[in-house]
Design a protein around this motif. Structure first.
Motif, PDB file in Angstrom:
ATOM      1  N   GLY A 149       1.024  -1.609  -0.275  1.00 24.24           N
ATOM      2  CA  GLY A 149      -0.324  -0.056  -0.329  1.00 24.24           C
ATOM      3  C   GLY A 149       1.516   1.135   0.163  1.00 24.24           C
ATOM      4  O   GLY A 149       1.995   1.343  -0.637  1.00 24.24           O
ATOM      5  N   VAL A 150       0.618   2.680   1.016  1.00 23.33           N
ATOM      6  CA  VAL A 150       2.028   3.330   1.116  1.00 23.33           C
ATOM      7  C   VAL A 150       2.589   3.276   2.283  1.00 23.33           C
ATOM      8  O   VAL A 150       2.388   2.397   3.044  1.00 23.33           O
ATOM      9  CB  VAL A 150       0.771   4.572   2.040  1.00 23.33           C
ATOM     10  CG1 VAL A 150       1.340   5.970   1.710  1.00 23.33           C
ATOM     11  CG2 VAL A 150      -0.631   4.765   0.386  1.00 23.33           C
TER      12      VAL A 150
ATOM     13  N   PHE B  46      -2.434  -7.609  -4.429  1.00 22.00           N
ATOM     14  CA  PHE B  46      -3.014  -7.844  -2.947  1.00 22.00           C
ATOM     15  C   PHE B  46      -2.582  -6.575  -1.733  1.00 22.00           C
ATOM     16  O   PHE B  46      -0.941  -6.615  -2.583  1.00 22.00           O
ATOM     17  CB  PHE B  46      -2.870  -8.994  -2.085  1.00 22.00           C
ATOM     18  CG  PHE B  46      -3.710 -10.215  -3.011  1.00 22.00           C
ATOM     19  CD1 PHE B  46      -4.767 -10.884  -2.585  1.00 22.00           C
ATOM     20  CD2 PHE B  46      -2.992 -11.036  -4.164  1.00 22.00           C
ATOM     21  CE1 PHE B  46      -5.613 -11.722  -3.315  1.00 22.00           C
ATOM     22  CE2 PHE B  46      -3.865 -11.793  -4.849  1.00 22.00           C
ATOM     23  CZ  PHE B  46      -5.034 -11.895  -4.248  1.00 22.00           C
ATOM     24  N   SER B  47      -2.856  -6.386  -1.179  1.00 26.92           N
ATOM     25  CA  SER B  47      -2.035  -5.173  -0.552  1.00 26.92           C
ATOM     26  C   SER B  47      -2.237  -5.474   0.547  1.00 26.92           C
ATOM     27  O   SER B  47      -3.684  -5.186   1.530  1.00 26.92           O
ATOM     28  CB  SER B  47      -2.884  -3.687  -0.949  1.00 26.92           C
ATOM     29  OG  SER B  47      -1.889  -2.104  -0.097  1.00 26.92           O
ATOM     30  N   LEU B  48      -1.717  -5.236   1.843  1.00 28.06           N
ATOM     31  CA  LEU B  48      -2.032  -4.847   3.115  1.00 28.06           C
ATOM     32  C   LEU B  48      -3.184  -2.967   3.148  1.00 28.06           C
ATOM     33  O   LEU B  48      -3.854  -3.509   4.903  1.00 28.06           O
ATOM     34  CB  LEU B  48      -0.714  -3.677   4.088  1.00 28.06           C
ATOM     35  CG  LEU B  48       1.200  -4.668   4.100  1.00 28.06           C
ATOM     36  CD1 LEU B  48       1.815  -4.579   5.201  1.00 28.06           C
ATOM     37  CD2 LEU B  48       0.060  -6.007   5.036  1.00 28.06           C
TER      38      LEU B  48
ATOM     39  N   ARG C  91       0.569   1.087  -4.886  1.00 25.91           N
ATOM     40  CA  ARG C  91      -0.942   0.569  -5.552  1.00 25.91           C
ATOM     41  C   ARG C  91      -0.789   1.233  -6.428  1.00 25.91           C
ATOM     42  O   ARG C  91      -0.074   0.776  -7.851  1.00 25.91           O
ATOM     43  CB  ARG C  91      -1.735   1.004  -4.444  1.00 25.91           C
ATOM     44  CG  ARG C  91      -2.450   0.014  -3.681  1.00 25.91           C
ATOM     45  CD  ARG C  91      -3.118   0.364  -2.653  1.00 25.91           C
ATOM     46  NE  ARG C  91      -2.882   1.938  -2.429  1.00 25.91           N
ATOM     47  CZ  ARG C  91      -3.409   3.176  -0.876  1.00 25.91           C
ATOM     48  NH1 ARG C  91      -4.642   2.478  -0.768  1.00 25.91           N
ATOM     49  NH2 ARG C  91      -2.576   4.197  -1.155  1.00 25.91           N
ATOM     50  N   VAL C  92      -0.459   2.599  -6.658  1.00 23.96           N
ATOM     51  CA  VAL C  92       0.502   3.131  -8.466  1.00 23.96           C
ATOM     52  C   VAL C  92       1.100   2.633  -9.015  1.00 23.96           C
ATOM     53  O   VAL C  92       1.169   2.473 -10.605  1.00 23.96           O
ATOM     54  CB  VAL C  92       0.665   4.781  -7.777  1.00 23.96           C
ATOM     55  CG1 VAL C  92       0.816   5.721  -9.023  1.00 23.96           C
ATOM     56  CG2 VAL C  92      -0.638   5.484  -7.019  1.00 23.96           C
ATOM     57  N   LEU C  93       2.463   2.397  -8.466  1.00 23.41           N
ATOM     58  CA  LEU C  93       3.183   1.318  -9.239  1.00 23.41           C
ATOM     59  C   LEU C  93       2.963   0.110  -9.630  1.00 23.41           C
ATOM     60  O   LEU C  93       3.121  -0.055 -10.884  1.00 23.41           O
ATOM     61  CB  LEU C  93       4.395   1.320  -8.132  1.00 23.41           C
ATOM     62  CG  LEU C  93       5.355   0.514  -8.436  1.00 23.41           C
ATOM     63  CD1 LEU C  93       6.988   0.995  -7.991  1.00 23.41           C
ATOM     64  CD2 LEU C  93       5.435  -1.186  -8.362  1.00 23.41           C
TER      65      LEU C  93
END
Length: 542
Positions: A130-131, A155-157, A138-140
């Motif tokens: 995430g950030v 998938f992201s934290l 997420r942009v990357l």
């Protein structure tokens, strides 16, 4: 065997199994075994979170089943780019259970590296933070997915909804999965970067369980040990030398550090009674400086491992008096071979060598440019093969023909010698790499990006000695027109997707780059020029 991987010869594999080095166990099953034995004991600590062995085992089961809801199956590759959080461990063991293959990526990696990893491995999913530290991964991820045809799921934290799935949603009732073949790839580590982009290293269940059990034995790990994971979990050093996996195998506790700062880590050492940790020399120096004025009680520490870059003897001599624990020097590579000093070794061995190979089955040769063994005590290139050293990079047929001998020895590119007692001393390296604070930086990769900057005609990147980081990167440029500032160069390279640790620390401008009689850039001459600091050369330091 996964397509693109190189197996050990059948007769060699049989020998390792007969010797009990390869036990036919998978990493997923390994966690199941230790969870059954240690149950409610604490496996992981992160801040205020405390996770037992049973909780970790159960989370891995539920997450493995959850991943299948998003189409991930046995053999699929999944890029894992997470900081030092419990989710990293849970995700990896879930993928091991499922038979999918994690591809480790550093949080510092950007579009260049992540895109490369997705394409070369055919990754179908990408697990991201995430950030993290102000950067929105997420942009990357969306940018990378547009250029990676196999990449389907993100998938992201901290999921964003829509096309980025929160990791907490990867959850389902546990189910049985077929055990992966222990001789097949369990996960992928990355090479240190001796080429423009990292090569991919398949580590099998057999070879990695062999490594972590042996490393745990050498360090005398037990249920009473508490390991502080200071360096990124994606490092082989942190993950399995013996690191996280070795601590779990031993029934100990792993404490996850968000940052390597002395204040934070000293507080964790005191609170959790940490006994073992692994550092690179630059962090060790910071700790030594901080310990001189800190009143933190570090008496629980029994061993500090230091590796990843050259440890100066003057620093090594301060570890035991200042930190009050034993020093273990470690020389290793994600490709396999580990050498370590042993607890109780003579002082000169601990302070001045990198010890002996981990396994009795590790084979090493030290050769000259003609590939013939050098005389005892002389410096040459280290060649190695053994029960946890790869036989080939993944999907790299042409490179493997150069990187390995016909009889399976890996050409490390490291210049070493053996003492009369058989201890290894690392003297340097052949490869065109800068080792900055333990991070290996391909000079060719940075040079290629510098040549993309307007007005840059030629570029050469070298390492210059630095008391703190070991080496810093210095870029020599031939340009037309106005000299760009170091700030502008760094900004441009960031925009091209280059990781921050690869950005030049210093830039110098010259009319021409020196060349050898063969017409190649003479980097030895540039190193001498950098040391002299000639006033005729325009310098900009960062």
């Amino acid at each position: 065997m996964l397509e693109g991987s190189t197996p050990w010869p059948a007769e060699v594999a049989r020998r390792y199994r007969t010797a009990g080095l390869w036990r036919g166990e998978t990493l997923g099953a390994l966690l199941r075994t230790v969870a059954a034995e240690h149950g409610e004991s604490t496996a992981l600590v992160h801040g205020d979170r405390r996770i037992s062995y049973l909780e970790l085992d159960g989370r891995a089961d539920r997450m493995a089943a959850g991943f299948t809801r998003y189409g991930i199956t046995s053999g699929d590759r999944v890029v894992v780019q997470l900081p030092n959080v419990p989710e990293f461990v849970a995700v990896c063991f879930a993928l091991f259970r499922l038979g999918a293959i994690p591809v480790f990526a550093l949080t510092a990696h950007r579009s260049q590296e992540i895109g490369h990893l997705c394409r070369i491995t055919g990754a179908v999913a990408y697990v991201l933070p995430g950030v993290h530290r102000g950067f929105d991964h997420r942009v990357l991820a969306r940018q990378v997915r547009s250029g990676a045809p196999t990449l389907r799921v993100l998938f992201s934290l901290s999921g964003q909804g829509g096309d980025v799935i929160d990791l907490s949603a990867v959850d389902a009732e546990p189910r049985e999965f077929a055990e992966p073949d222990p001789s097949d790839a369990a996960f992928f580590l990355l090479s240190g970067g001796t080429t423009a982009l990292p090569k991919v290293i398949p580590r099998t269940h057999d070879d990695y369980t062999c490594q972590v059990r042996a490393a745990s034995s050498v360090l005398g790990m037990s249920t009473s040990d508490v390991y502080l994971a200071v360096l990124p979990l994606e490092f082989n050093f942190t993950w399995g030398c013996p690191g996280v996996i070795g601590t779990l195998v031993s029934g100990g506790t792993v404490v996850l550090a968000d940052a390597p700062t002395a204040d934070d880590c000293f507080a964790m050492i005191v609170r959790e009674q940490v006994t073992v940790t692994s550092l690179v020399p630059s962090i060790a120096q910071l700790w030594l400086e901080a310990a001189e004025w800190s009143d933190a009680d570090l008496s629980s520490l029994r061993v500090v491992q230091i590796g990843g870059a050259k440890l100066q003897r003057s620093v090594a001599e301060r570890i035991t008096p200042v930190l009050g624990c034993e020093l273990q020097q470690v020389f290793g590579m994600a490709e396999g071979l580990l050498t370590l000093t042993r607890l109780g070794d003579p002082t000169d061995v601990v302070l001045g060598t990198q010890g002996r190979p981990l396994s009795e089955e590790d084979e090493i040769r030290i050769v000259g440019p003609d590939d013939r063994d050098v005389a005892a005590g002389e410096v040459g290139e280290l060649l190695t093969r053994g029960p946890y050293t790869l036989r080939g990079y993944y999907r790299a047929t042409e490179h493997n023909a150069i990187a390995f001998t016909e009889d399976g020895y890996y050409r490390s590119g490291d210049l070493v010698r053996l003492t009369a007692d058989g201890d290894l001393v690392v003297e340097g390296r052949i490869k065109d790499v800068v080792i900055r604070g333990g991070d290996k930086i391909s000079a060719a990769e940075v040079e290629g990006h510098l040549l993309g900057y307007p007005g840059v005609l030629r570029a050469a990147v070298i390492g210059v000695p630095d008391d703190f980081l070991g080496e810093r990167t210095c870029a020599y440029l031939v340009v037309t027109g106005e000299h760009p500032s170091l700030h502008d160069l760094k900004g441009a390279l960031r925009d091209r997707g280059l990781a921050d640790y690869k950005l030049p620390d210093r830039v110098e401008f010259v009319d021409e780059l020196p060349v050898t009689p063969l017409g190649k850039v003479d980097k030895k001459a540039l190193v001498l020029l950098a040391d002299q600091g000639r006033p005729t050369v325009a310098k900009q330091k960062g």
